[in-house]
Design a protein around this motif. Structure first.
Motif, PDB file in Angstrom:
ATOM      1  N   UNK A  90       0.809  -1.159   0.002  1.00  7.79           N
ATOM      2  CA  UNK A  90      -0.003   0.077  -0.080  1.00  7.79           C
ATOM      3  C   UNK A  90       0.995   1.271   0.047  1.00  7.79           C
ATOM      4  N   UNK A  91       1.897   1.162   0.772  1.00  6.17           N
ATOM      5  CA  UNK A  91       2.828   2.486   0.829  1.00  6.17           C
ATOM      6  C   UNK A  91       3.303   2.794  -0.673  1.00  6.17           C
ATOM      7  N   UNK A  92       3.858   1.661  -1.405  1.00  9.51           N
ATOM      8  CA  UNK A  92       4.357   1.935  -2.506  1.00  9.51           C
ATOM      9  C   UNK A  92       3.394   2.297  -3.556  1.00  9.51           C
ATOM     10  N   UNK A  93       1.979   1.657  -3.360  1.00 12.23           N
ATOM     11  CA  UNK A  93       0.754   2.200  -4.240  1.00 12.23           C
ATOM     12  C   UNK A  93       0.646   3.766  -4.242  1.00 12.23           C
ATOM     13  N   UNK A  94       0.826   4.252  -2.717  1.00 15.21           N
ATOM     14  CA  UNK A  94       0.650   5.644  -2.516  1.00 15.21           C
ATOM     15  C   UNK A  94       1.737   6.373  -3.149  1.00 15.21           C
ATOM     16  N   UNK A  95       3.002   5.855  -3.269  1.00 15.08           N
ATOM     17  CA  UNK A  95       4.195   6.712  -4.044  1.00 15.08           C
ATOM     18  C   UNK A  95       3.392   6.908  -5.307  1.00 15.08           C
ATOM     19  N   UNK A  96       2.988   5.876  -6.092  1.00 15.65           N
ATOM     20  CA  UNK A  96       2.583   6.216  -7.456  1.00 15.65           C
ATOM     21  C   UNK A  96       1.160   6.979  -7.642  1.00 15.65           C
ATOM     22  N   UNK A  97       0.118   6.758  -6.842  1.00  5.52           N
ATOM     23  CA  UNK A  97      -1.037   7.468  -6.804  1.00  5.52           C
ATOM     24  C   UNK A  97      -1.264   8.435  -6.102  1.00  5.52           C
ATOM     25  N   UNK A  98      -0.505   9.034  -5.050  1.00  2.00           N
ATOM     26  CA  UNK A  98      -0.756   9.816  -4.090  1.00  2.00           C
ATOM     27  C   UNK A  98      -1.328   9.490  -2.758  1.00  2.00           C
ATOM     28  N   UNK A  99      -0.967  10.133  -1.743  1.00  6.24           N
ATOM     29  CA  UNK A  99      -1.156   9.937  -0.314  1.00  6.24           C
ATOM     30  C   UNK A  99      -2.844  10.094   0.126  1.00  6.24           C
ATOM     31  N   UNK A 100      -3.249  10.952  -0.437  1.00  2.48           N
ATOM     32  CA  UNK A 100      -5.016  11.156  -0.123  1.00  2.48           C
ATOM     33  C   UNK A 100      -5.484  10.343  -0.727  1.00  2.48           C
ATOM     34  N   UNK A 101      -5.564  10.005  -2.196  1.00  3.97           N
ATOM     35  CA  UNK A 101      -6.519   9.029  -2.767  1.00  3.97           C
ATOM     36  C   UNK A 101      -6.509   7.770  -2.104  1.00  3.97           C
ATOM     37  N   UNK A 102      -5.211   7.149  -1.773  1.00  2.00           N
ATOM     38  CA  UNK A 102      -5.172   5.992  -1.301  1.00  2.00           C
ATOM     39  C   UNK A 102      -5.687   5.814   0.287  1.00  2.00           C
ATOM     40  N   UNK A 103      -5.597   6.928   0.932  1.00  2.00           N
ATOM     41  CA  UNK A 103      -6.218   6.789   2.344  1.00  2.00           C
ATOM     42  C   UNK A 103      -7.706   6.983   2.236  1.00  2.00           C
ATOM     43  N   UNK A 104      -8.385   7.654   1.249  1.00  2.00           N
ATOM     44  CA  UNK A 104      -9.718   7.743   1.177  1.00  2.00           C
ATOM     45  C   UNK A 104     -10.510   6.395   0.814  1.00  2.00           C
TER      46      UNK A 104
END
Length: 418
Positions: A90-104
């Motif tokens: 998930x942390x790597x996905x947030x590096x690519x897609x952005x922090x806020x979208x992954x958390x939402x």
């Protein structure tokens, strides 16, 4: 006749927006700091109410579904293990897609799954949904820590991390207390559904209040780079000690809360589910401690505080060994206060020590943290079945003694350069 040529008027230059690296950090005392911390307070409430609401229900699961305490603990051990593993990705996905979208996505989908858990027909399907929920929940904790490390000024990060963990403590308390009371009124299905609705409301506030990232740089999702970042952090001796502390700290704490309900429901105490749930209001001291100790860390340093707090946790465990209810409650309060303070120190320390790929450093810490919950929490069921509360005490005491050794080692750690 001479014709005079005139230049057309030029438009005023448009100011360029500041580059990401030049954007100001969020600092304590500003409106952005208040909104950010309200957002993460609600995120912590949503995440940890959804995750830990099953703890006071475990004795009821044993009764309704005819499963052992160790099997009932799978309602928490399975999602925490899934969350621990998936946070690495998930942390790597947030590096690519952005922090806020992954958390939402994480917080909204997890709330929906919780509501669905109230409708399943049997134990196996319930555990299956809880497993899916753990996968979905993985998108918030490691990314939240990385967001704070990136966006909040270093002199305010300890306090900000403490406020986030205060939300975690509040979520854990609400999940346990509200579910215990609702279970007394209408059974475990009403309790699970009610917590799902609570999580959905907190997710809405999180969505509205969290500001966009200003220091985030998107990177392509590459497995090789992910592995390299993990290896980089694991080569750091200080980070390895912090990862060990996270494993032992969370394992000890969750084991106490998993099985204290069984102890208090049984003789000589014989308390009701609602009264046992009210005991979990000691989580309020955790809400205070994470912010308070986070602020002390900004002033006096983490290495001076961590081992002292771990030693105090052992004192709380000794109080809980007594067969006197006030001493047990005092021991739970001491352990809760120290746990959230120590977690605040260790988690913010990871963000400060990791110079690059902070999301991966945070996810490694939380991987160890939640694997401690899953592994030691399940082992606590074996200890309870074999020796009752004394067995649980020996298991938790061993974890805390090892954590204290790690804390003493960290107290002599040299800071990273730069």
């Amino acid at each position: 006749m001479t014709q005079t040529l005139t230049r057309p008027p030029q438009a005023a230059p448009v100011a360029e927006p500041p580059a990401l690296d030049d954007a100001p950090f969020i600092e304590r005392g500003t409106a952005a700091f208040l909104r950010t911390n309200l957002a993460f307070l609600c995120a912590g409430i949503a995440t940890f109410a959804l995750l830990y609401c099953v703890q006071p229900m475990m004795p009821e699961f044993s009764r309704v579904f005819g499963v052992s305490p160790a099997a009932a603990s799978l309602s928490l051990s399975l999602p925490t293990a899934a969350m621990a593993v998936c946070m690495l990705v998930a942390s790597a996905v947030s590096e690519a897609l952005g922090r806020k979208p992954v958390m939402l996505v994480s917080v909204f989908a997890s709330a929906a799954i919780t509501i669905a858990c109230a409708l399943v027909p049997g134990w196996n399907s319930f555990l299956g949904l809880r497993l899916v929920q753990g996968i979905l929940l993985s998108g918030l904790p490691a990314v939240a820590m990385a967001f704070i490390a990136e966006e909040v000024h270093p002199r305010s990060s300890g306090y900000a991390m403490g406020l986030y963990i205060s939300g975690s403590a509040m979520g854990g308390m609400l999940g346990r207390v509200v579910s215990g009371v609702l279970m007394e009124w209408g059974g475990w299905r009403l309790a699970i559904g009610g917590i799902g609705v609570l999580g959905l409301g907190a997710a809405v506030v999180f969505w509205q209040c969290l500001p966009p990232s200003r220091h985030f740089h998107a990177r392509p999702l590459q497995l090789r780079g992910l592995v390299e970042n993990f290896a980089l952090h694991l080569r750091d001796g200080g980070l390895r000690w912090l990862f060990l502390v996270g494993f032992l700290l969370m394992g000890a704490f969750v084991t106490v809360y998993n099985y204290i309900g069984y102890r208090l429901l049984a003789p000589p105490f014989g308390l009701s589910h609602a009264v046992v749930a009210s005991v979990f209001t000691v989580y309020l001291v955790g809400i205070a401690s994470s912010t308070f100790i986070g602020g002390l860390a900004d002033r006096f340093g983490r290495r001076r505080l961590l081992w002292l707090i771990l030693a105090a946790m052992l004192g709380g465990l000794m109080l809980m060994a007594m067969d006197w209810l006030p001493a047990i409650i005092a021991g739970i309060a001491v352990m809760t206060f120290c746990f959230f303070g120590a977690h605040s120190l260790a988690s913010s320390w990871v963000g400060r020590r990791a110079r690059v790929a902070r999301a991966q450093a945070s996810s490694l810490y939380l991987f160890c943290y939640y694997m401690g919950s899953s592994i030691v929490g399940a082992a606590g069921g074996v200890a309870w079945a074999g020796q009752g509360w004394p067995g649980v005490t020996w298991l938790v005491g061993g974890c805390l003694a090892l954590a204290l050794v790690a804390g003493l080692r960290l107290s002599r750690l040299q800071p990273v350069a730069g």
